[in-house]
Design a protein around this motif. Structure first.
Motif, short mmCIF file in Angstrom:
data_model
loop_
_atom_site.label_atom_id
_atom_site.label_comp_id
_atom_site.label_asym_id
_atom_site.label_seq_id
_atom_site.Cartn_x
_atom_site.Cartn_y
_atom_site.Cartn_z
N ALA A 50 0.83 -1.20 0.00
CA ALA A 50 0.00 0.00 0.00
C ALA A 50 0.86 1.26 0.00
O ALA A 50 1.91 1.30 0.63
N ARG A 51 0.41 2.27 -0.73
CA ARG A 51 1.11 3.56 -0.76
C ARG A 51 1.32 4.08 0.66
O ARG A 51 2.39 4.57 0.99
N ALA A 52 0.32 3.97 1.52
CA ALA A 52 0.43 4.48 2.89
C ALA A 52 1.61 3.86 3.63
O ALA A 52 2.30 4.55 4.38
N ALA A 53 1.87 2.58 3.41
CA ALA A 53 3.00 1.91 4.06
C ALA A 53 4.32 2.45 3.53
O ALA A 53 5.25 2.71 4.31
N LEU A 54 4.41 2.64 2.24
CA LEU A 54 5.65 3.17 1.65
C LEU A 54 5.88 4.62 2.04
O LEU A 54 7.02 5.04 2.20
#
Length: 106
Positions: A50-54
């Motif tokens: 997920a973008r949020a994790a990156l």
């Protein structure tokens, strides 16, 4: 639109064995898809990050290739987490990849 970023043979790698970790990356509207090779060379694990994790853990920005750059800069750490969470025998496919979110890196 799907973007792919292929590895370059002459690019510097992070950590031992980091060059063996993927064939390509695909940014699919905020989720990065990557294949991580298993240590025993018995296949690979398809992963959706997920973008949020990156963004939260690896400094990804909002640019077109920022997810891929964040993954590439921290692939040893991310791949270690994938291999920790993907026991041998678990079956992930392109249609059913391992899903990594922010909480997986807390």
């Amino acid at each position: 639109m799907t973007k792919s970023v292929r590895t370059q043979a002459n690019e510097e790698e992070e950590g031992a064995g980091a060059g063996d970790d993927f064939a390509n990356l695909e940014d699919r509207r905020g989720t990065l898809f990557v294949r991580v090779k298993r240590i025993d060379d018995k296949g690979s694990v398809p992963v959706a990050i997920a973008r949020a994790a990156l963004e939260a853990h690896f400094g990804a920005g909002q640019g077109e290739k920022d997810l891929a750059h964040a993954y590439r800069a921290h692939r040893a750490t991310i791949n270690a987490k994938v291999l920790e969470l993907a026991p041998v025998g678990d079956v992930y496919t392109d249609a059913n990849p391992m899903l990594l979110g922010t909480s997986d890196f807390d």
